[in-house]
Design a protein around this motif. Structure first.
Motif, PDB file in Angstrom:
ATOM      1  N   LEU A   1      67.794  28.388  20.584  1.00  0.00           N
ATOM      2  CA  LEU A   1      67.367  26.996  20.591  1.00  0.00           C
ATOM      3  C   LEU A   1      66.036  26.835  19.870  1.00  0.00           C
ATOM      4  O   LEU A   1      65.855  25.890  19.073  1.00  0.00           O
ATOM      5  N   ASP A   2      65.106  27.732  20.129  1.00  0.00           N
ATOM      6  CA  ASP A   2      63.805  27.672  19.440  1.00  0.00           C
ATOM      7  C   ASP A   2      63.976  27.834  17.934  1.00  0.00           C
ATOM      8  O   ASP A   2      63.314  27.151  17.144  1.00  0.00           O
ATOM      9  N   LYS A   3      64.862  28.740  17.554  1.00  0.00           N
ATOM     10  CA  LYS A   3      65.110  28.962  16.136  1.00  0.00           C
ATOM     11  C   LYS A   3      65.722  27.722  15.494  1.00  0.00           C
ATOM     12  O   LYS A   3      65.372  27.354  14.359  1.00  0.00           O
ATOM     13  N   LEU A   4      66.654  27.084  16.188  1.00  0.00           N
ATOM     14  CA  LEU A   4      67.286  25.881  15.678  1.00  0.00           C
ATOM     15  C   LEU A   4      66.266  24.764  15.499  1.00  0.00           C
ATOM     16  O   LEU A   4      66.256  24.071  14.464  1.00  0.00           O
ATOM     17  N   ILE A   5      65.401  24.588  16.507  1.00  0.00           N
ATOM     18  CA  ILE A   5      64.362  23.551  16.419  1.00  0.00           C
ATOM     19  C   ILE A   5      63.411  23.842  15.261  1.00  0.00           C
ATOM     20  O   ILE A   5      63.020  22.941  14.497  1.00  0.00           O
ATOM     21  N   LYS A   6      63.046  25.106  15.116  1.00  0.00           N
ATOM     22  CA  LYS A   6      62.146  25.492  14.026  1.00  0.00           C
ATOM     23  C   LYS A   6      62.787  25.221  12.675  1.00  0.00           C
ATOM     24  O   LYS A   6      62.126  24.720  11.742  1.00  0.00           O
ATOM     25  N   ASN A   7      64.081  25.550  12.539  1.00  0.00           N
ATOM     26  CA  ASN A   7      64.783  25.296  11.285  1.00  0.00           C
ATOM     27  C   ASN A   7      64.864  23.804  10.991  1.00  0.00           C
ATOM     28  O   ASN A   7      64.720  23.374   9.830  1.00  0.00           O
ATOM     29  N   GLN A   8      65.105  23.020  12.031  1.00  0.00           N
ATOM     30  CA  GLN A   8      65.160  21.571  11.850  1.00  0.00           C
ATOM     31  C   GLN A   8      63.806  21.022  11.395  1.00  0.00           C
ATOM     32  O   GLN A   8      63.727  20.161  10.506  1.00  0.00           O
ATOM     33  N   GLN A   9      62.731  21.500  12.038  1.00  0.00           N
ATOM     34  CA  GLN A   9      61.392  21.054  11.659  1.00  0.00           C
ATOM     35  C   GLN A   9      61.068  21.447  10.225  1.00  0.00           C
ATOM     36  O   GLN A   9      60.494  20.664   9.449  1.00  0.00           O
ATOM     37  N   SER A  10      61.450  22.673   9.834  1.00  0.00           N
ATOM     38  CA  SER A  10      61.202  23.139   8.468  1.00  0.00           C
ATOM     39  C   SER A  10      61.970  22.300   7.461  1.00  0.00           C
ATOM     40  O   SER A  10      61.430  21.907   6.402  1.00  0.00           O
ATOM     41  N   PHE A  11      63.230  22.031   7.779  1.00  0.00           N
ATOM     42  CA  PHE A  11      64.037  21.194   6.884  1.00  0.00           C
ATOM     43  C   PHE A  11      63.455  19.805   6.762  1.00  0.00           C
ATOM     44  O   PHE A  11      63.390  19.219   5.672  1.00  0.00           O
ATOM     45  N   HIS A  12      62.986  19.248   7.876  1.00  0.00           N
ATOM     46  CA  HIS A  12      62.393  17.919   7.873  1.00  0.00           C
ATOM     47  C   HIS A  12      61.134  17.884   7.018  1.00  0.00           C
ATOM     48  O   HIS A  12      60.928  16.941   6.217  1.00  0.00           O
ATOM     49  N   ASN A  13      60.295  18.909   7.160  1.00  0.00           N
ATOM     50  CA  ASN A  13      59.059  18.969   6.366  1.00  0.00           C
ATOM     51  C   ASN A  13      59.363  19.098   4.877  1.00  0.00           C
ATOM     52  O   ASN A  13      58.725  18.447   4.032  1.00  0.00           O
ATOM     53  N   GLN A  14      60.336  19.933   4.545  1.00  0.00           N
ATOM     54  CA  GLN A  14      60.713  20.091   3.138  1.00  0.00           C
ATOM     55  C   GLN A  14      61.257  18.791   2.571  1.00  0.00           C
ATOM     56  O   GLN A  14      60.983  18.432   1.407  1.00  0.00           O
ATOM     57  N   PHE A  15      62.025  18.093   3.376  1.00  0.00           N
ATOM     58  CA  PHE A  15      62.581  16.821   2.930  1.00  0.00           C
ATOM     59  C   PHE A  15      61.488  15.797   2.660  1.00  0.00           C
ATOM     60  O   PHE A  15      61.502  15.075   1.651  1.00  0.00           O
ATOM     61  N   LEU A  16      60.488  15.728   3.573  1.00  0.00           N
ATOM     62  CA  LEU A  16      59.374  14.787   3.378  1.00  0.00           C
ATOM     63  C   LEU A  16      58.574  15.134   2.136  1.00  0.00           C
ATOM     64  O   LEU A  16      58.177  14.250   1.364  1.00  0.00           O
ATOM     65  N   GLN A  17      58.296  16.429   1.955  1.00  0.00           N
ATOM     66  CA  GLN A  17      57.542  16.846   0.773  1.00  0.00           C
ATOM     67  C   GLN A  17      58.286  16.497  -0.505  1.00  0.00           C
ATOM     68  O   GLN A  17      57.707  16.064  -1.503  1.00  0.00           O
ATOM     69  N   HIS A  18      59.589  16.690  -0.501  1.00  0.00           N
ATOM     70  CA  HIS A  18      60.397  16.350  -1.680  1.00  0.00           C
ATOM     71  C   HIS A  18      60.357  14.858  -1.950  1.00  0.00           C
ATOM     72  O   HIS A  18      60.208  14.422  -3.110  1.00  0.00           O
ATOM     73  N   ARG A  19      60.459  14.036  -0.912  1.00  0.00           N
ATOM     74  CA  ARG A  19      60.402  12.593  -1.079  1.00  0.00           C
ATOM     75  C   ARG A  19      59.065  12.161  -1.614  1.00  0.00           C
ATOM     76  O   ARG A  19      58.981  11.302  -2.529  1.00  0.00           O
ATOM     77  N   LEU A  20      57.976  12.727  -1.088  1.00  0.00           N
ATOM     78  CA  LEU A  20      56.634  12.351  -1.550  1.00  0.00           C
ATOM     79  C   LEU A  20      56.409  12.745  -2.997  1.00  0.00           C
ATOM     80  O   LEU A  20      55.860  11.984  -3.796  1.00  0.00           O
ATOM     81  N   SER A  21      56.831  13.970  -3.342  1.00  0.00           N
ATOM     82  CA  SER A  21      56.639  14.431  -4.725  1.00  0.00           C
ATOM     83  C   SER A  21      57.477  13.608  -5.683  1.00  0.00           C
ATOM     84  O   SER A  21      57.026  13.236  -6.767  1.00  0.00           O
ATOM     85  N   THR A  22      58.668  13.246  -5.333  1.00  0.00           N
ATOM     86  CA  THR A  22      59.544  12.429  -6.183  1.00  0.00           C
ATOM     87  C   THR A  22      58.999  11.028  -6.326  1.00  0.00           C
ATOM     88  O   THR A  22      58.963  10.441  -7.420  1.00  0.00           O
ATOM     89  N   SER A  23      58.504  10.454  -5.261  1.00  0.00           N
ATOM     90  CA  SER A  23      57.960   9.094  -5.282  1.00  0.00           C
ATOM     91  C   SER A  23      56.707   9.022  -6.147  1.00  0.00           C
ATOM     92  O   SER A  23      56.505   8.106  -6.937  1.00  0.00           O
ATOM     93  N   GLY A  24      55.837  10.013  -6.069  1.00  0.00           N
ATOM     94  CA  GLY A  24      54.598  10.031  -6.877  1.00  0.00           C
ATOM     95  C   GLY A  24      54.895  10.157  -8.349  1.00  0.00           C
ATOM     96  O   GLY A  24      54.270   9.509  -9.209  1.00  0.00           O
ATOM     97  N   PHE A  25      55.861  10.987  -8.709  1.00  0.00           N
ATOM     98  CA  PHE A  25      56.229  11.183 -10.114  1.00  0.00           C
ATOM     99  C   PHE A  25      56.777   9.892 -10.710  1.00  0.00           C
ATOM    100  O   PHE A  25      56.432   9.483 -11.840  1.00  0.00           O
ATOM    101  N   THR A  26      57.601   9.180  -9.976  1.00  0.00           N
ATOM    102  CA  THR A  26      58.178   7.916 -10.447  1.00  0.00           C
ATOM    103  C   THR A  26      57.089   6.872 -10.647  1.00  0.00           C
ATOM    104  O   THR A  26      57.085   6.108 -11.632  1.00  0.00           O
ATOM    105  N   HIS A  27      56.141   6.808  -9.700  1.00  0.00           N
ATOM    106  CA  HIS A  27      55.052   5.837  -9.794  1.00  0.00           C
ATOM    107  C   HIS A  27      54.196   6.098 -11.029  1.00  0.00           C
ATOM    108  O   HIS A  27      53.798   5.150 -11.762  1.00  0.00           O
ATOM    109  N   ALA A  28      53.917   7.366 -11.319  1.00  0.00           N
ATOM    110  CA  ALA A  28      53.114   7.712 -12.501  1.00  0.00           C
ATOM    111  C   ALA A  28      53.830   7.308 -13.781  1.00  0.00           C
ATOM    112  O   ALA A  28      53.224   6.795 -14.731  1.00  0.00           O
ATOM    113  N   GLN A  29      55.147   7.563 -13.821  1.00  0.00           N
ATOM    114  CA  GLN A  29      55.918   7.166 -15.001  1.00  0.00           C
ATOM    115  C   GLN A  29      55.861   5.657 -15.210  1.00  0.00           C
ATOM    116  O   GLN A  29      55.724   5.166 -16.344  1.00  0.00           O
ATOM    117  N   MET A  30      56.002   4.894 -14.119  1.00  0.00           N
ATOM    118  CA  MET A  30      55.968   3.438 -14.220  1.00  0.00           C
ATOM    119  C   MET A  30      54.616   2.956 -14.732  1.00  0.00           C
ATOM    120  O   MET A  30      54.548   2.040 -15.574  1.00  0.00           O
TER     121      MET A  30
END
Length: 280
Positions: free
Chosen positions: A228-257
């Motif tokens: 259970l701890d491993k599953l929660i940790k994996n979920q948290q890691s996936f969530h953090n990676q997803f947020l980082q990807h969204r932020l990096s993608t959003s910043g790149f688009t804004h700079a292009q605009m």
């Protein structure tokens, strides 16, 4: 067991110190125990005695009766479970039963067992011998197997039952009375001893199983918690990676605009300036 071990009964008013002091007169004791309940029930006051030497056992049995504190204690050899049936271990009797006695020559059969103990009665056709002492029967059973003319002689004890019918012509009232009296003296003691041993064994098995179940339960709980701890940790890691990807993608688009907007604005200004100069 048997040649050195004895069963003792009627010990309700006998201390183990008194019993030991008496029994030590016949030889070195290797084991001595008394079993009795809190109410001193006559069927629960018994014990077991083991001598270092078989000679001590024989001497002890040959000097009966044994009296302690004014009461006679009952003694018999303790037959081993490996070679004696439960009835043979429980019953006390002077009668030895010979299976298929008529297969052997009558005189040879009598002479053989006469050497082992004093015979009170010998019934060749019915296949039994009544000895003067019940200990003789126990000793004969302990000495099995017996052979006569190179053929094995199968012997056992006479086992009385509720259906036992005594021949009216045999005059066995005295023997039958003795068998019943001695049988009831030890029947319940032995049964209680065996029950207590069985109960203790089963209780130990149950306690072991309970501990094993508890151990497995804790082990399973630990495994489940780790997963259970491993599953929660994996979920948290996936969530953090997803947020980082969204932020990096959003910043790149804004700079292009922004860059496109600046380039478009500069281009329009340049065209406006050129148009004004052409007008003049």
């Amino acid at each position: 067991m048997g040649d050195r071990h004895l069963f003792l009964g009627n010990l309700c008013h006998v201390s183990i110190e008194c019993l030991r002091s008496h029994c030590e007169k016949y030889g070195t004791i290797t084991d001595l125990s008394i079993n009795r309940d809190n109410d001193n029930n006559i069927y629960h006051c018994f014990g077991f005695l083991a001598y270092q030497s078989a000679h001590s056992t024989t001497e002890f049995m040959s000097t009966r009766p044994h009296c302690l504190n004014g009461e006679e204690i009952f003694v018999k050899r303790a037959l081993p479970r490996a070679t004696a049936t439960i009835p043979e271990r429980l019953v006390v009797t002077n009668r030895l039963v010979i299976r298929q006695a008529t297969k052997y020559e009558k005189r040879s059969l009598r002479n053989y067992f006469q050497k082992l103990g004093d015979i009170r009665k010998f019934d060749y056709n019915k296949g039994f011998i009544d000895f003067e002492d019940y200990d003789t029967v126990d000793r004969i059973l302990l000495a099995r197997p017996h052979y006569l003319d190179d053929r094995q002689v199968h012997v056992t004890k006479f086992i009385p039952t509720e259906q036992t019918i005594v021949d009216e012509n045999d005059n066995d009232d005295e023997l039958t009375s003795l068998v019943e009296e001695e049988t009831f003296k030890i029947k319940y003691e032995c049964l209680v001893k065996q029950f207590e041993e069985y109960k203790e064994t089963k209780e130990n098995e149950v306690n072991f199983l309970r501990k094993e179940i508890e151990r497995l339960r804790e082990e399973l709980s630990d495994i489940t918690q780790v997963k259970l701890d491993k599953l929660i940790k994996n979920q948290q890691s996936f969530h953090n990676q997803f947020l980082q990807h969204r932020l990096s993608t959003s910043g790149f688009t804004h700079a292009q605009m922004c860059e496109s907007f600046l380039q478009s604005t500069t281009s329009r200004k340049r065209r406006t300036t050129e148009d004004e100069q052409n007008m003049f």
